[in-house]
Design an enzyme around this catalytic site. Sequence first.
Site, PDB file in Angstrom:
ATOM      1  N   LYS A   1       0.808  -1.211   0.000  1.00 38.79           N
ATOM      2  CA  LYS A   1       0.000   0.000   0.000  1.00 38.79           C
ATOM      3  C   LYS A   1       0.849   1.272   0.000  1.00 38.79           C
ATOM      4  O   LYS A   1       0.420   2.323  -0.490  1.00 38.79           O
ATOM      5  CB  LYS A   1      -0.952  -0.019   1.195  1.00 38.79           C
ATOM      6  CG  LYS A   1      -2.099  -1.014   1.029  1.00 38.79           C
ATOM      7  CD  LYS A   1      -3.058  -0.941   2.174  1.00 38.79           C
ATOM      8  CE  LYS A   1      -4.305  -1.772   1.901  1.00 38.79           C
ATOM      9  NZ  LYS A   1      -4.024  -3.168   1.631  1.00 38.79           N
TER      10      LYS A   1
ATOM     11  N   GLU B   1      -9.855   0.839  -5.789  1.00 36.29           N
ATOM     12  CA  GLU B   1     -10.771   1.371  -4.791  1.00 36.29           C
ATOM     13  C   GLU B   1     -10.460   2.845  -4.549  1.00 36.29           C
ATOM     14  O   GLU B   1      -9.299   3.237  -4.396  1.00 36.29           O
ATOM     15  CB  GLU B   1     -10.667   0.567  -3.497  1.00 36.29           C
ATOM     16  CG  GLU B   1     -11.041  -0.902  -3.677  1.00 36.29           C
ATOM     17  CD  GLU B   1     -11.216  -1.636  -2.362  1.00 36.29           C
ATOM     18  OE1 GLU B   1     -10.793  -1.089  -1.321  1.00 36.29           O
ATOM     19  OE2 GLU B   1     -11.768  -2.744  -2.374  1.00 36.29           O
TER      20      GLU B   1
ATOM     21  N   GLU C   1      -6.622   1.879  -2.797  1.00 35.52           N
ATOM     22  CA  GLU C   1      -5.779   0.723  -3.046  1.00 35.52           C
ATOM     23  C   GLU C   1      -6.257   0.044  -4.320  1.00 35.52           C
ATOM     24  O   GLU C   1      -7.349   0.323  -4.822  1.00 35.52           O
ATOM     25  CB  GLU C   1      -5.834  -0.272  -1.881  1.00 35.52           C
ATOM     26  CG  GLU C   1      -7.210  -0.887  -1.649  1.00 35.52           C
ATOM     27  CD  GLU C   1      -7.221  -1.861  -0.488  1.00 35.52           C
ATOM     28  OE1 GLU C   1      -6.143  -2.170   0.046  1.00 35.52           O
ATOM     29  OE2 GLU C   1      -8.313  -2.311  -0.114  1.00 35.52           O
TER      30      GLU C   1
ATOM     31  N   ASN D   1      -6.956  -3.790  -5.765  1.00 38.21           N
ATOM     32  CA  ASN D   1      -7.051  -5.219  -5.500  1.00 38.21           C
ATOM     33  C   ASN D   1      -6.787  -5.967  -6.800  1.00 38.21           C
ATOM     34  O   ASN D   1      -7.577  -5.879  -7.744  1.00 38.21           O
ATOM     35  CB  ASN D   1      -8.429  -5.582  -4.943  1.00 38.21           C
ATOM     36  CG  ASN D   1      -8.647  -4.992  -3.561  1.00 38.21           C
ATOM     37  OD1 ASN D   1      -7.753  -5.006  -2.722  1.00 38.21           O
ATOM     38  ND2 ASN D   1      -9.817  -4.447  -3.327  1.00 38.21           N
TER      39      ASN D   1
ATOM     40  N   PHE E   1     -23.260  -7.939  16.277  1.00 41.73           N
ATOM     41  CA  PHE E   1     -22.635  -8.535  15.084  1.00 41.73           C
ATOM     42  C   PHE E   1     -21.508  -9.507  15.431  1.00 41.73           C
ATOM     43  O   PHE E   1     -20.515  -9.614  14.717  1.00 41.73           O
ATOM     44  CB  PHE E   1     -22.096  -7.447  14.145  1.00 41.73           C
ATOM     45  CG  PHE E   1     -23.164  -6.537  13.622  1.00 41.73           C
ATOM     46  CD1 PHE E   1     -23.885  -6.884  12.492  1.00 41.73           C
ATOM     47  CD2 PHE E   1     -23.468  -5.349  14.264  1.00 41.73           C
ATOM     48  CE1 PHE E   1     -24.881  -6.047  12.003  1.00 41.73           C
ATOM     49  CE2 PHE E   1     -24.464  -4.510  13.798  1.00 41.73           C
ATOM     50  CZ  PHE E   1     -25.166  -4.863  12.665  1.00 41.73           C
TER      51      PHE E   1
END
Length: 679
Positions: free
Chosen positions: A116, A275, A292, A294, A352
């Site tokens: 990154k 992104e 970034e 992918n 969650f």
Amino acid sequence: MFKKILIANRGEIACRVIKTARRMGIETVAVYSDADARAPFVKMADEAVHIGPAQASESYLVADKIIAACKQTGAEAVHPGYGFLSERASFVEALAKENITFIGPPASAIAAMGDKIESKKLAREAGVNTVPGSEGAIENTEDALTWANKIGYPVMMKASAGGGGKGMRLAWNDQDVKDGFEATQREGLNSFGDDRVFIEKFIEDPRHIEIQILGDKHGNILYLNERECSIQRRHQKVVEEAPSPFVTDKMRKAMGEQCVALSRAVDYHSAGTVELIVSGADETGESFYFLEMNTRLQVEHPVTEMITGIDLVEWMIRVAAGEELPFGQDDIKLDGWAIENRVYAEDPYRGFLPSIGRLVRYDPPVEGWTDDGSANGRRGVHGVRVDDGVYEGGEVSMFYDPMIAKLVTWGETRDEAADLQVEALDAFRVEGPGHNIDFLSAIMQHPRFRAGELTTGFIAEEYPDGFAGAAASDDLKRGLAAVGGVIATADADRARRIDQKLDSEFYAPGDWTVRIDKTDYHVRLEEDAVTVDGEPVALDMEYTPGESMIEVELGGGEDETGEVLTLQLKATRTGYAITTRGRTHQLRILQTRIAHLADHMIEKVPPDLSKMLICPMPGLLVKLHVEEGEEVQPGQPLATVEAMKMENILRAEKEGTIAKINAGEGDSLAVDEVILELE
């Protein structure tokens, strides 16, 4: 074209690749761990090779085992899916040494975009907008504090090799940096083998929008429009859609061209996604920044397939085999709207928390997607598509991602696609582990979602106190009360037909008191009507005692159609739990003549759990932050539990003294296990 390929992955993405390869006439090889021996993708493949224990670090992440499986079966190429080895340049290089083709981008592009820190520099050089941040990796907490104050809060701490929401911490002040920097390093090391961390400015009111890239080995690179993935929880995508309700044609072109320029800078081919973080406050659409890239297929790729008609998996395979893209940028169209919801094994009613265990019932609204090669086929059954890799009776394992399935819908408009989601979620039956189906339905119905006013903070902002079910109108509750009365009468009618009963009343009662959310409704069944509190309710339904799912029509009349609902029914001791429209309603159903007696029943007082630290999910106790006898304050870290490769810091809710510690670092904890006690 290849004759045989190996899929170096598991679950729904392995099934997805196998289906397309089968349509293309290509034989497939699956690899599987101990935990996946009976998984659908193993049975679906032409051949299957066992590669080790359940732990991914000893099976799916071991490149040598994947290569050995290729040699054993004669597979000519490997499709990595997403996750695991899909973005590991060394794996691509190892395959090349064995003359095995990698169905994906070149190793150099993966290496360049996988870091990154370096990818941000490349993006800047390629003319892509970038977010202000640290220059290179940060060594320690002191340096992190320096950079955070230089950039200005809020900032995001990110593991350089991170992805999928792992290795990320948001810091609003110095204390957050002190608490989270080392945890970010550990997550990066544990999940990706790299503990480097960098810091960048956090864009407030951000929207997460990504551009789908597709290129071949002949220099052609296209952008297949955008996807909006702003609705996230803990940086993990929950809802994805294409196109974005925020992006204009001008924005789409500007974003797409910058992302293509970045792809060209690294000689990219195959499918990939860039992104972007976009400021929702800037209506000009100019405030978008590189986040970034992918270098793999995304989980949410079906929404792009639905609106463009392009099969991304098929073209990944064809590009790897050397074929040239037969279409150009002007051929890429937008047709309708697609929305994807990720059905996770997590319990929204309990914060969650991850949930594991056996799928006692698994009945999706339509059969699993079948690839027939057509654009309409990619849209599923009447616009509803389910991509899954589980089966009824199977296990949701603690070793892998907790996703059960992807529910994808397509409509001519955004509202139509969202309405299909609500209907399909109502009919999606999962029993066993906790799941987020109610929560997904609530999002699809939310006025803010329908208005397209999204940010990555949507869930935190709209559900600050957690999730308790979607809001239900008074009309819906009255309708459910009527349904409850009809069901109760039908059940009683069947019960009265049992031979040799002592009861002399040979009729089914039709006068009921139905309690929903502490409100009592008086339901009366008459010859030609059902009334609730004396008012008639238009209701059309069929029910046979024992049914677990029914369809009802509420409202309407002779010349108009009412609202059609799918209801999931589960009998309780005093009535039914009815699930529909994103909420499970508990109906207490008693004959009116005895209902008043329920007020005299003694309520069970729940135990005081405030003096215990209870493990909220199955996981590993990574760190204990306190000792017996130590005094603690509200908000102070007590323990860190790792679950699904995510570290969760458990904090004190009240002031107290540690009286007893029941678990040690390195212990495996069950859900609701008591870690320590306070006094």
